[in-house]
Design an enzyme around this catalytic site. Structure first.
Site, short mmCIF file in Angstrom:
data_model
loop_
_atom_site.label_atom_id
_atom_site.label_comp_id
_atom_site.label_asym_id
_atom_site.label_seq_id
_atom_site.Cartn_x
_atom_site.Cartn_y
_atom_site.Cartn_z
N GLY A 1 -8.19 -1.62 -11.90
CA GLY A 1 -7.51 -0.31 -11.44
C GLY A 1 -6.19 -0.32 -11.62
N LYS B 1 0.59 0.84 -9.23
CA LYS B 1 2.11 1.66 -9.77
C LYS B 1 2.61 1.61 -8.42
CE LYS B 1 0.19 5.59 -12.42
NZ LYS B 1 -0.05 6.08 -12.88
N HIS C 1 -5.91 -1.41 8.36
CA HIS C 1 -3.92 -1.90 9.20
C HIS C 1 -4.06 -1.96 10.73
CE1 HIS C 1 -3.70 -1.94 4.60
NE2 HIS C 1 -3.05 -1.07 5.33
N1 LIG Z 1 -2.13 3.88 -2.85
C1 LIG Z 1 -1.72 2.38 -2.21
O1 LIG Z 1 -0.60 3.16 -1.31
C2 LIG Z 1 -2.47 2.20 -1.45
C3 LIG Z 1 -3.87 1.80 -1.68
N2 LIG Z 1 -4.66 0.38 -0.85
C4 LIG Z 1 -6.18 0.63 -1.21
O2 LIG Z 1 -6.10 0.77 -3.13
C5 LIG Z 1 -7.21 0.76 -3.79
C6 LIG Z 1 -6.66 1.53 -5.13
O3 LIG Z 1 -6.14 3.02 -3.66
P1 LIG Z 1 -5.90 3.84 -4.72
O4 LIG Z 1 -4.87 2.82 -6.13
O5 LIG Z 1 -5.07 4.96 -4.88
O6 LIG Z 1 -7.09 4.76 -5.60
P2 LIG Z 1 -7.07 5.05 -7.16
O7 LIG Z 1 -8.15 6.41 -6.24
O8 LIG Z 1 -5.73 5.86 -7.73
O9 LIG Z 1 -7.60 4.64 -8.25
C7 LIG Z 1 -7.26 3.32 -8.99
C8 LIG Z 1 -8.14 3.76 -10.44
O10 LIG Z 1 -9.08 2.83 -10.20
C9 LIG Z 1 -9.92 3.39 -11.26
N3 LIG Z 1 -11.66 3.65 -10.63
C10 LIG Z 1 -12.54 2.73 -11.66
N4 LIG Z 1 -13.48 2.94 -11.09
C11 LIG Z 1 -13.83 4.25 -10.88
C12 LIG Z 1 -14.06 4.88 -9.98
N5 LIG Z 1 -16.33 5.10 -10.27
N6 LIG Z 1 -14.23 6.04 -9.73
C13 LIG Z 1 -12.34 6.39 -9.55
N7 LIG Z 1 -11.51 5.19 -9.70
C14 LIG Z 1 -12.25 4.08 -10.66
C15 LIG Z 1 -9.74 4.63 -12.06
O11 LIG Z 1 -8.75 3.83 -12.89
P3 LIG Z 1 -8.81 4.18 -14.73
O12 LIG Z 1 -9.55 5.86 -14.14
O13 LIG Z 1 -8.08 3.73 -15.57
O14 LIG Z 1 -10.76 3.53 -14.94
C16 LIG Z 1 -8.24 4.72 -10.92
O15 LIG Z 1 -7.05 4.72 -11.42
C17 LIG Z 1 -8.18 1.39 -2.94
O16 LIG Z 1 -9.11 0.09 -2.36
C18 LIG Z 1 -7.45 1.53 -1.49
O17 LIG Z 1 -7.35 1.71 -0.10
C19 LIG Z 1 -4.06 0.11 -0.54
C20 LIG Z 1 -2.96 -0.26 0.23
C21 LIG Z 1 -2.12 1.13 -0.09
O1 LIG Z 2 -2.97 1.23 3.16
C1 LIG Z 2 -2.33 2.04 2.44
O2 LIG Z 2 -0.92 2.00 3.21
C2 LIG Z 2 0.17 2.98 3.64
C3 LIG Z 2 1.44 2.60 4.01
O3 LIG Z 2 1.90 1.36 3.86
P1 LIG Z 2 3.19 0.98 3.64
O4 LIG Z 2 3.55 -0.23 4.20
O5 LIG Z 2 2.51 0.41 1.99
O6 LIG Z 2 4.38 1.79 3.94
C4 LIG Z 2 -0.39 4.16 3.20
O7 LIG Z 2 0.67 5.57 3.36
C5 LIG Z 2 -1.54 4.61 2.64
O8 LIG Z 2 -2.13 5.48 2.80
C6 LIG Z 2 -2.55 3.34 3.00
O9 LIG Z 2 -3.36 3.21 1.64
#
Ligand SMILES: NC(=O)C1=CN([C@@H]2O[C@H](COP(=O)(O)OP(=O)(O)OC[C@H]3O[C@@H](n4cnc5c(N)ncnc54)[C@H](OP(=O)(O)O)[C@@H]3O)[C@@H](O)[C@H]2O)C=CC1
Ligand SMILES: O=C1O[C@H](COP(=O)(O)O)[C@@H](O)[C@H](O)[C@H]1O
EC number: 1.1.1.49
Length: 474
Positions: free
Chosen positions: A18, A25, A245
């Site tokens: 991912g 990022k 959380h």
């Molecule tokens: N974003 C945030 O602030 C936070 C997110 N999280 C957790 O982190 C995890 C990732 O979240 P986030 O990065 O926001 O999600 P994204 O939707 O941005 O997905 C992450 C990456 O997963 C890859 N991927 C691989 N297989 C699949 C699939 N079958 N379907 C879709 N995407 C796929 C994609 O990369 P590619 O296309 O290159 O394969 C995509 O860029 C989640 O579990 C979320 O709960 C936790 C805390 C904070």
């Molecule tokens: O896990 C997540 O957390 C962020 C908020 O957490 P932070 O401490 O990084 O501000 C939340 O914005 C996001 O939706 C959720 O996936």
């Protein structure tokens, strides 16, 4: 088991699944850069980003640099960018049980450079629905043995899918290899909560239903979801924040004293109290959706996904019976903060009671955001001839304490994975109960109540907190 968290980890190959996503990022890659800056990574390491599309190593480095520019506290130009970027690789072509894409070749190269016994750490920064498939793929391609595997949250999306995932994970991995991350447990102020309670008689002796009228865990966000709408619409606030959380922080507040601060005792204390969480009934929950949400790209016109949730959770333990735990979070709200408030009861006897006192005048507040802070409000006599009472706040920023430079939670937790310290990670027994508590709410697909962007959510969420009421920003 106790772990020396100051020990330097050996050569490590870190695979970030991912790597093109929002989490990578925003949080994971900037945390790696900070770990290099803090000299907390092993001398020898590689980070291999994994994704479904092809990308050269240089293209990946450019993307990482752009992410650090946008999201990192530390800019590439001000940090060890050359050293950092030379360790980055990319493996495209996806990763499934049938097809490992480019990953096996890239790991073999890295092991060629670092030594065959380099520690493998897999970080699943992926949509939660894909965790089972990627775990099977790790097993199928011989990448599970001896590795550590980090799972983002939520671990499962319901009791049923949690059990399925747990079975797959334990088919492929030993529990000791598994690190289920919940970064709110890694926040400095969450840990300060324990210190303040157990190291100070004043607070420790008041940590119960006799002294506390309500506990509030309040995480409103002004943040939009437009740049991750596809993920968000499949997830919603209940899964994204509440059962993950906010429940874990509630468990940290509500747990009975653990026998020691060892990882097993603390996890057991958290799990014991989660078992006392009463399953949430619909009347104890308000789900909201901000006006305009359904106009976003990648959001269905008739989406019933909630972007806001408030819950009144009851903890049926001797310590907390009858005290509401008020949990609230949402997107596009009036302001962003992350606060845990213990609202103390008014004095029950003596000359000043009830109506004589300002509402919510005596509150202990843990600010979980950023470097963390503590605050305490007290009712005091305002200066002057008559006895007028007012409320005053005192603030203690945690980065202002001697030696203070708290590590951001992802930096701290990734370092814990590298040294094998599982204290701040969740365990399956506690999570099984979490899914039972949330079952009825997860099953609620009715249209959420609308709220205006920039507001505090639906009006009924304000009433949910009666008679104590939400502690106001201070
Ligand atoms: N974003 C945030 O602030 C936070 C997110 N999280 C957790 O982190 C995890 C990732 O979240 P986030 O990065 O926001 O999600 P994204 O939707 O941005 O997905 C992450 C990456 O997963 C890859 N991927 C691989 N297989 C699949 C699939 N079958 N379907 C879709 N995407 C796929 C994609 O990369 P590619 O296309 O290159 O394969 C995509 O860029 C989640 O579990 C979320 O709960 C936790 C805390 C904070
Ligand atoms: O896990 C997540 O957390 C962020 C908020 O957490 P932070 O401490 O990084 O501000 C939340 O914005 C996001 O939706 C959720 O996936």
């Amino acid at each position: 088991m106790s772990v020396d968290s100051t020990a330097s980890p050996g050569p490590t190959v870190f695979v970030l699944f991912g790597a093109t996503g929002d989490l990578a990022k925003r949080l994971v890659l900037p945390s790696f850069f900070r770990l290099v800056e803090e000299k907390l990574l092993p001398d020898e390491w590689r980070l291999i980003g994994s994704g479904r599309r092809s990308k050269t190593d240089d293209e990946f480095r450019d993307d990482v640099r752009a992410a650090l520019e946008q999201f990192g506290d530390l800019r590439p130009a001000d940090g060890p960018w050359d050293e950092f970027s030379s360790r980055l690789r990319f493996a495209g072509g996806g990763f499934t049980p049938d097809d490992a894409g480019e990953l096996l070749d890239r790991i073999a190269e890295a092991r060629g450079d670092l030594g065959q016994d380099a520690q493998l750490v897999h970080y699943l920064g992926l949509p939660p629905q894909t965790f089972g498939e990627y775990t099977r793929a790790l097993g199928a391609h011989g990448l599970a043995e001896g590795s550590r595997v980090v799972y983002e949250k939520p671990f499962g999306t319901s009791l049923e899918t949690f059990r399925e995932l747990d079975e797959v994970v334990h088919d492929v991995l030993e529990e000791s290899q598994v690190f289920r991350i919940d970064h709110f447990l890694g926040k400095e102020a969450t840990q300060e909560l324990r210190a303040l309670r157990f190291a100070n008689g004043l607070f420790g002796s008041s940590w119960d239903r006799h002294h506390v009228a309500a506990v509030e865990i309040d995480v409103p966000e002004t943040l939009d979801v437009a740049d991750r709408a596809e993920f968000y619409d499949a997830t919603g606030a209940v899964l994204d924040m509440l059962v993950t959380h906010l429940f874990q922080v509630a468990a940290e507040v509500a747990m009975d004293p653990p026998a020691t601060f060892g990882p097993d005792d603390v996890a057991a204390a958290r799990n014991d109290v989660i078992r006392c969480f009463r399953p949430l009934a619909r009347e104890d929950v308000v789900r909201g959706q901000f006006d305009g949400y359904r106009d976003l790209d990648h959001v269905a016109d008739d989406s019933t996904t909630e972007t806001f949730v408030a819950a009144r959770l009851w903890v049926d333990s001797d310590r907390w019976r009858g005290v509401p735990f008020l949990l609230r979070t949402g997107k596009r709200m009036a302001e962003s903060h992350q606060k845990v408030n213990l609202v103390f009861r008014d004095p029950q006897d003596g000359p000043l009671t009830g109506d004589d006192l300002p509402a919510r005048g005596n509150v202990l507040c843990f600010d979980l955001a950023g470097d963390g802070a503590l605050a305490l409000s007290m009712n005091v006599k305002t200066p002057g001839a008559s006895l007028e009472l007012g409320t005053t706040w005192t603030q203690i920023p945690l980065d202002g304490l001697s030696g203070g430079d708290p590590l951001p939670p992802y930096v701290r937790l990734i370092h814990d994975v590298l040294v094998g310290d599982r204290a701040l990670f969740t365990r399956p027994d506690g999570l099984e109960d979490v899914w039972k508590v949330a079952a009825e709410v997860l099953d609620d697909h009715r249209q959420p109540e609308p709220y205006a962007p920039g507001s505090w959510g639906p009006e009924s969420a304000v009433r949910l907190a009666d008679p104590v009421g939400w502690v106001l920003p201070h």
